[in-house]
Design a protein around this motif. Structure first.
Motif, PDB file in Angstrom:
ATOM      1  N   ASN A 430       0.807  -1.222   0.000  1.00 20.11           N
ATOM      2  CA  ASN A 430       0.000   0.000   0.000  1.00 20.11           C
ATOM      3  C   ASN A 430       0.839   1.271   0.000  1.00 20.11           C
ATOM      4  OD1 ASN A 430      -2.523  -1.298  -0.056  1.00 20.11           O
ATOM      5  ND2 ASN A 430      -2.457  -1.668   2.151  1.00 20.11           N
ATOM      6  N   ASP A 431       2.122   1.135  -0.250  1.00 23.44           N
ATOM      7  CA  ASP A 431       3.021   2.281  -0.421  1.00 23.44           C
ATOM      8  C   ASP A 431       2.973   3.229   0.785  1.00 23.44           C
ATOM      9  OD1 ASP A 431       4.986   3.630  -1.790  1.00 23.44           O
ATOM     10  OD2 ASP A 431       3.599   4.826  -2.983  1.00 23.44           O
ATOM     11  N   PRO A 432       3.399   2.755   1.958  1.00 22.25           N
ATOM     12  CA  PRO A 432       3.325   3.581   3.167  1.00 22.25           C
ATOM     13  C   PRO A 432       4.229   4.809   3.074  1.00 22.25           C
ATOM     14  CG  PRO A 432       4.643   1.616   3.554  1.00 22.25           C
ATOM     15  CD  PRO A 432       4.011   1.441   2.206  1.00 22.25           C
ATOM     16  N   LYS A 436       7.493   5.989   0.585  1.00 21.18           N
ATOM     17  CA  LYS A 436       7.469   7.161  -0.286  1.00 21.18           C
ATOM     18  C   LYS A 436       8.637   8.081   0.031  1.00 21.18           C
ATOM     19  CE  LYS A 436       2.434   7.199  -0.863  1.00 21.18           C
ATOM     20  NZ  LYS A 436       1.168   7.863  -0.461  1.00 21.18           N
ATOM     21  N   ALA A 437       8.891   8.295   1.320  1.00 24.76           N
ATOM     22  CA  ALA A 437       9.986   9.183   1.723  1.00 24.76           C
ATOM     23  C   ALA A 437      11.338   8.619   1.323  1.00 24.76           C
ATOM     24  CB  ALA A 437       9.930   9.402   3.232  1.00 24.76           C
ATOM     25  N   THR A 438      11.523   7.326   1.512  1.00 29.10           N
ATOM     26  CA  THR A 438      12.785   6.685   1.127  1.00 29.10           C
ATOM     27  C   THR A 438      12.998   6.780  -0.375  1.00 29.10           C
ATOM     28  OG1 THR A 438      12.686   5.166   3.008  1.00 29.10           O
ATOM     29  CG2 THR A 438      14.061   4.513   1.153  1.00 29.10           C
ATOM     30  N   ASN A 439      11.943   6.572  -1.137  1.00 32.81           N
ATOM     31  CA  ASN A 439      12.056   6.678  -2.595  1.00 32.81           C
ATOM     32  C   ASN A 439      12.329   8.107  -3.047  1.00 32.81           C
ATOM     33  OD1 ASN A 439      11.745   3.994  -3.569  1.00 32.81           O
ATOM     34  ND2 ASN A 439       9.570   4.055  -3.076  1.00 32.81           N
ATOM     35  N   VAL A 440      11.753   9.099  -2.355  1.00 34.24           N
ATOM     36  CA  VAL A 440      12.060  10.499  -2.660  1.00 34.24           C
ATOM     37  C   VAL A 440      13.548  10.768  -2.448  1.00 34.24           C
ATOM     38  CG1 VAL A 440      11.764  12.873  -1.852  1.00 34.24           C
ATOM     39  CG2 VAL A 440       9.765  11.451  -2.278  1.00 34.24           C
ATOM     40  N   ILE A 441      14.076  10.303  -1.326  1.00 30.34           N
ATOM     41  CA  ILE A 441      15.500  10.522  -1.023  1.00 30.34           C
ATOM     42  C   ILE A 441      16.377   9.854  -2.069  1.00 30.34           C
ATOM     43  CG2 ILE A 441      17.325   9.955   0.632  1.00 30.34           C
ATOM     44  CD1 ILE A 441      15.144  10.341   2.842  1.00 30.34           C
ATOM     45  N   GLY A 442      16.073   8.600  -2.380  1.00 28.29           N
ATOM     46  CA  GLY A 442      16.885   7.888  -3.375  1.00 28.29           C
ATOM     47  C   GLY A 442      16.829   8.551  -4.741  1.00 28.29           C
ATOM     48  N   ARG A 443      15.624   8.940  -5.180  1.00 30.44           N
ATOM     49  CA  ARG A 443      15.479   9.520  -6.512  1.00 30.44           C
ATOM     50  C   ARG A 443      16.116  10.893  -6.615  1.00 30.44           C
ATOM     51  NH1 ARG A 443      16.727   8.440 -10.328  1.00 30.44           N
ATOM     52  NH2 ARG A 443      15.519   6.509 -10.256  1.00 30.44           N
ATOM     53  N   TRP A 490      13.102  13.068   5.277  1.00 28.22           N
ATOM     54  CA  TRP A 490      13.734  12.529   6.480  1.00 28.22           C
ATOM     55  C   TRP A 490      12.820  12.676   7.695  1.00 28.22           C
ATOM     56  CZ3 TRP A 490      17.623   9.298   6.760  1.00 28.22           C
ATOM     57  CH2 TRP A 490      18.559   9.258   5.725  1.00 28.22           C
ATOM     58  N   LYS A 491      12.107  13.781   7.781  1.00 30.32           N
ATOM     59  CA  LYS A 491      11.156  13.960   8.891  1.00 30.32           C
ATOM     60  C   LYS A 491      10.036  12.932   8.806  1.00 30.32           C
ATOM     61  CE  LYS A 491      11.972  18.953   9.134  1.00 30.32           C
ATOM     62  NZ  LYS A 491      11.379  20.278   8.873  1.00 30.32           N
ATOM     63  N   ASP A 492       9.563  12.643   7.592  1.00 28.57           N
ATOM     64  CA  ASP A 492       8.528  11.625   7.422  1.00 28.57           C
ATOM     65  C   ASP A 492       9.030  10.266   7.927  1.00 28.57           C
ATOM     66  OD1 ASP A 492       6.696  13.373   6.327  1.00 28.57           O
ATOM     67  OD2 ASP A 492       7.149  12.836   4.243  1.00 28.57           O
ATOM     68  N   ILE A 493      10.271   9.929   7.592  1.00 28.53           N
ATOM     69  CA  ILE A 493      10.837   8.655   8.046  1.00 28.53           C
ATOM     70  C   ILE A 493      10.900   8.623   9.569  1.00 28.53           C
ATOM     71  CG2 ILE A 493      12.934   7.251   8.114  1.00 28.53           C
ATOM     72  CD1 ILE A 493      13.452   8.064   5.217  1.00 28.53           C
ATOM     73  N   ASN A 494      11.415   9.695  10.166  1.00 26.23           N
ATOM     74  CA  ASN A 494      11.495   9.749  11.632  1.00 26.23           C
ATOM     75  C   ASN A 494      10.118   9.596  12.266  1.00 26.23           C
ATOM     76  OD1 ASN A 494      14.265  10.187  11.487  1.00 26.23           O
ATOM     77  ND2 ASN A 494      14.074  12.417  11.616  1.00 26.23           N
ATOM     78  N   ARG A 499       6.766   5.216  17.958  1.00 26.89           N
ATOM     79  CA  ARG A 499       5.766   4.300  18.510  1.00 26.89           C
ATOM     80  C   ARG A 499       4.446   5.020  18.769  1.00 26.89           C
ATOM     81  NH1 ARG A 499       9.250   0.360  22.535  1.00 26.89           N
ATOM     82  NH2 ARG A 499      11.186   0.440  21.343  1.00 26.89           N
ATOM     83  N   PRO A 500       3.318   4.338  18.597  1.00 25.56           N
ATOM     84  CA  PRO A 500       3.172   2.971  18.077  1.00 25.56           C
ATOM     85  C   PRO A 500       3.352   2.948  16.559  1.00 25.56           C
ATOM     86  CG  PRO A 500       1.016   3.917  18.483  1.00 25.56           C
ATOM     87  CD  PRO A 500       2.012   4.940  18.961  1.00 25.56           C
ATOM     88  N   THR A 501       4.031   1.944  16.063  1.00 28.63           N
ATOM     89  CA  THR A 501       4.349   1.855  14.637  1.00 28.63           C
ATOM     90  C   THR A 501       3.392   0.900  13.922  1.00 28.63           C
ATOM     91  OG1 THR A 501       5.968   0.117  15.128  1.00 28.63           O
ATOM     92  CG2 THR A 501       6.778   2.378  14.976  1.00 28.63           C
ATOM     93  N   ALA A 502       3.271   1.104  12.618  1.00 29.66           N
ATOM     94  CA  ALA A 502       2.356   0.285  11.820  1.00 29.66           C
ATOM     95  C   ALA A 502       2.834  -1.161  11.717  1.00 29.66           C
ATOM     96  CB  ALA A 502       2.206   0.890  10.428  1.00 29.66           C
ATOM     97  N   VAL A 503       4.155  -1.350  11.691  1.00 25.95           N
ATOM     98  CA  VAL A 503       4.774  -2.680  11.644  1.00 25.95           C
ATOM     99  C   VAL A 503       5.931  -2.679  12.627  1.00 25.95           C
ATOM    100  CG1 VAL A 503       4.115  -3.158   9.243  1.00 25.95           C
ATOM    101  CG2 VAL A 503       6.284  -2.001   9.722  1.00 25.95           C
ATOM    102  N   PRO A 504       6.476  -3.839  12.985  1.00 27.20           N
ATOM    103  CA  PRO A 504       7.581  -3.868  13.946  1.00 27.20           C
ATOM    104  C   PRO A 504       8.764  -3.011  13.518  1.00 27.20           C
ATOM    105  CG  PRO A 504       6.676  -6.069  13.656  1.00 27.20           C
ATOM    106  CD  PRO A 504       6.007  -5.201  12.640  1.00 27.20           C
ATOM    107  N   ARG A 505       9.462  -2.470  14.508  1.00 30.16           N
ATOM    108  CA  ARG A 505      10.593  -1.576  14.260  1.00 30.16           C
ATOM    109  C   ARG A 505      11.650  -2.220  13.374  1.00 30.16           C
ATOM    110  NH1 ARG A 505      15.562  -1.062  16.953  1.00 30.16           N
ATOM    111  NH2 ARG A 505      16.563   0.981  16.652  1.00 30.16           N
ATOM    112  N   ASP A 506      11.904  -3.524  13.543  1.00 27.04           N
ATOM    113  CA  ASP A 506      12.909  -4.200  12.726  1.00 27.04           C
ATOM    114  C   ASP A 506      12.617  -4.047  11.237  1.00 27.04           C
ATOM    115  OD1 ASP A 506      14.439  -4.991  14.812  1.00 27.04           O
ATOM    116  OD2 ASP A 506      13.886  -7.113  14.756  1.00 27.04           O
ATOM    117  N   LEU A 507      11.356  -4.013  10.871  1.00 27.97           N
ATOM    118  CA  LEU A 507      10.990  -3.858   9.458  1.00 27.97           C
ATOM    119  C   LEU A 507      11.160  -2.418   9.004  1.00 27.97           C
ATOM    120  CD1 LEU A 507       7.823  -6.143   9.247  1.00 27.97           C
ATOM    121  CD2 LEU A 507      10.224  -6.737   8.869  1.00 27.97           C
ATOM    122  N   LEU A 508      10.834  -1.462   9.863  1.00 33.04           N
ATOM    123  CA  LEU A 508      10.986  -0.056   9.501  1.00 33.04           C
ATOM    124  C   LEU A 508      12.451   0.317   9.290  1.00 33.04           C
ATOM    125  CD1 LEU A 508       8.416   1.507  11.981  1.00 33.04           C
ATOM    126  CD2 LEU A 508       8.121   1.193   9.520  1.00 33.04           C
TER     127      LEU A 508
END
Length: 548
Positions: A430-432, A436-443, A490-494, A499-508
């Motif tokens: 679902n493109d969380p 999106k933020a990581t892809n913006v940084i990479g691109r 970067w702020k979006d990633i932070n 917490r609480p996160t949508a998925v476990p921290r290890d995945l984020l």
């Protein structure tokens, strides 16, 4: 496209050669013996360090500072459960009386804030208000505490949207640290110089550890047992990484990519550096190799669509790939057959490993993400052949997806064990916001450093050209706007890691670490294409062990 003589026009790029061949031999049986020997040597040291961690709990601030040292030396992965439990206990029991009081100095406040934010605890940025005046500016007297200024600077990179005091903290420290370095000890000055170039929250964990060991070694208050443990453990894991790089050299040679696809970049070492940034721990060795193979194939596909193939060749390759059957190879008669076969064989390997782990359901998610990447490569090629310059928004909707992260993150989830269940793959599909933020940084970081080289040959426009044209701006003003877009990402990633996160921290941590790898690769130039920009980091990570 056809040349006047009837030959196919191929806008091949002048890529430099692979310089790493001699550093990672195809076989080295001695490495396994050394790895086992070092593992036995660090076991008693590991137990001693764990006892230190448990002993530090008597003082909450000392406890957090010790945890910070473990993180920065790159050995916290040995004690993650203990660290999580201790931080959870401190945050729930002590935050009111410790963090909002006036007893902590700037340095301690900054370290404590950063550690809790790193682990997703939403510690309030109000803890820094006591260091500001009535106008919200940081007090000039704080510049007497150089180490505190350095840690305030590092803490500011964990800010989220709307945290004005941290915006002010970053501006204040950035404006003054360079001059403060000239008045500091040589060791502290080197730490400041490193932080200004590669802030901790933007640095891949393994490189951050390699760098910090040399700083910690010069500290008068260093713990010799901890220092020895960190050095030996780094060298031990480095041996495993060297073995994995040898596997990658073998993968390249066995597929005959150099002779069959001479136009493609031979960048398995640089690709491995990305995936090592995503997870370096020994337990992920199998999936680190698989993901680096994916990165190599994605790089080949990028060069095929970008700098060699024709739209017709691309479409035949896409049609064959989306069948996900070996019989599809019969439809290909040219160089694309080599690519298609390598992709299908690798995805068969992924499917088999996923089956062994009881996660066969995850493979379609990875395949969908991979085909999404390939289809977006084709969309970029169509722009070029049609002579079409998209709007910036239209460009980003396609080209964010060609940053390669979507399939790589999906496949990394397969290797994360029980922490990644089917809900995690649905979340990823679902493109969380964090993706999106990581892809913006990479691109954007990629385009900023590579667009001029790309325009030397016939090439689709990059984000830079699209933005300049749409907004009638100079390149200088465009890059200024891009800096703001990057900061927001970067702020979006932070924010997503709180917490609480949508998925476990290890995945984020996987998309976060991809963003960190982007920063490392592109901060000074295109370090993936041009080896000189990452050469020193690769030597430090994979070639030169730490002197004991």
């Amino acid at each position: 496209m056809q040349c006047e003589e009837g030959e196919v026009f191929r806008p091949i790029a002048a890529f430099s050669k692979n310089i790493w061949r001699d550093q990672f031999p195809l076989t080295d049986d001695l490495q396994s013996q050394v790895f086992d020997s070092l593992t036995k040597e660090i076991d008693p040291l590991k137990e001693k360090v764990k006892n230190m961690l448990m002993a530090s709990t008597a003082d909450p601030i000392e406890n957090v500072q010790f945890i910070d040292t473990l993180i920065r030396l790159g050995v916290s992965y040995h004690f993650e459960n203990d660290i999580e439990n201790q931080l959870d206990s401190i945050f729930s029991s002590h935050q009111n009386d410790l963090f909002s009081g006036s007893d902590l100095d700037l340095n301690s406040t900054s370290v404590v804030f950063r550690v809790f934010r790193q682990y997703g605890f939403k510690m309030s940025c109000d803890v820094f208000n006591k260091f500001t005046d009535t106008d919200g500016k940081f007090k000039e007297a704080l510049m007497d505490d150089v180490k505190g200024m350095l840690n305030l600077y590092e803490a500011a990179f964990l800010r989220i949207h709307g945290e004005n005091v941290l915006e002010e903290a970053l501006a204040f420290t950035t404006a003054n640290l360079k001059s403060l370095a000239k008045k500091s000890s040589p060791n502290l000055a080197k730490q400041i110089e490193n932080a200004l170039d590669q802030p901790l929250n933007k640095c891949p964990p393994r490189l951050a550890a390699r760098t910090y060991v040399s700083f910690y070694e010069e500290e008068e208050s260093r713990n010799e047992t901890l220092l020895k443990f960190a050095k030996l453990d780094f060298n031990r894991v480095q041996i495993l990484h060297k073995q994995e790089l040898s596997q990658m050299a073998r993968f390249w040679d066995e597929n005959k990519f150099s002779s069959e696809l001479p136009y493609a970049r031979e960048r398995y070492v640089e690709g491995y550096t990305w995936l090592n940034s995503v997870f370096f721990e020994p337990c992920y060795t199998k999936w680190r190799v698989i993901l680096t193979k994916i990165m190599v194939l994605v790089s080949i596909l990028d060069d095929t669509f970008d700098a060699y193939g024709t739209p017709e060749e691309h479409q035949r390759l896409i049609d064959a790939l989306k069948r996900w059957e070996m019989s599809a190879l019969d439809e290909l008669q040219d160089y694309t057959k080599v690519i298609c076969k390598a992709v299908l064989v690798l995805f068969d390997e992924i499917a088999e490993e996923a089956r062994k782990e009881g996660k066969s359901y995850s493979v379609p998610y990875a395949k969908d993400a991979f085909m999404g990447l390939v289809n977006n490569y084709q969309a970029e090629v169509k722009w070029y052949h049609d002579g079409y310059v998209p709007t910036f928004e239209e460009y980003m909707s396609v080209s964010m997806k060609t940053s390669t992260f979507d399939p790589c993150v999906a496949i990394s989830f397969i290797g994360m064990g029980e922490v990644a269940e089917i809900q995690a793959f649905e979340w990823l599909r679902n493109d969380p916001k964090i993706m999106k933020a990581t892809n913006v940084i990479g691109r954007l970081m990629d385009d900023i450093v590579s667009h001029k080289f790309e325009q030397l040959r016939e090439h689709a426009p990059s984000s830079v050209e699209c933005y300049m044209r749409q907004h009638t701006l100079s390149e200088e003003l465009t890059l200024k706007d891009f800096k703001k877009l990057l900061e927001d990402a970067w702020k979006d990633i932070n924010e997503e890691c709180m917490r609480p996160t949508a998925v476990p921290r290890d995945l984020l941590l996987r998309p976060l670490n991809f963003a960190r790898a982007s920063y490392l690769c592109y901060k000074h130039g295109d370090g993936y294409t041009n080896w000189e920009y990452m050469k020193d980091d690769i030597f430090a990570l994979f070639v030169n062990p730490i002197p004991i």
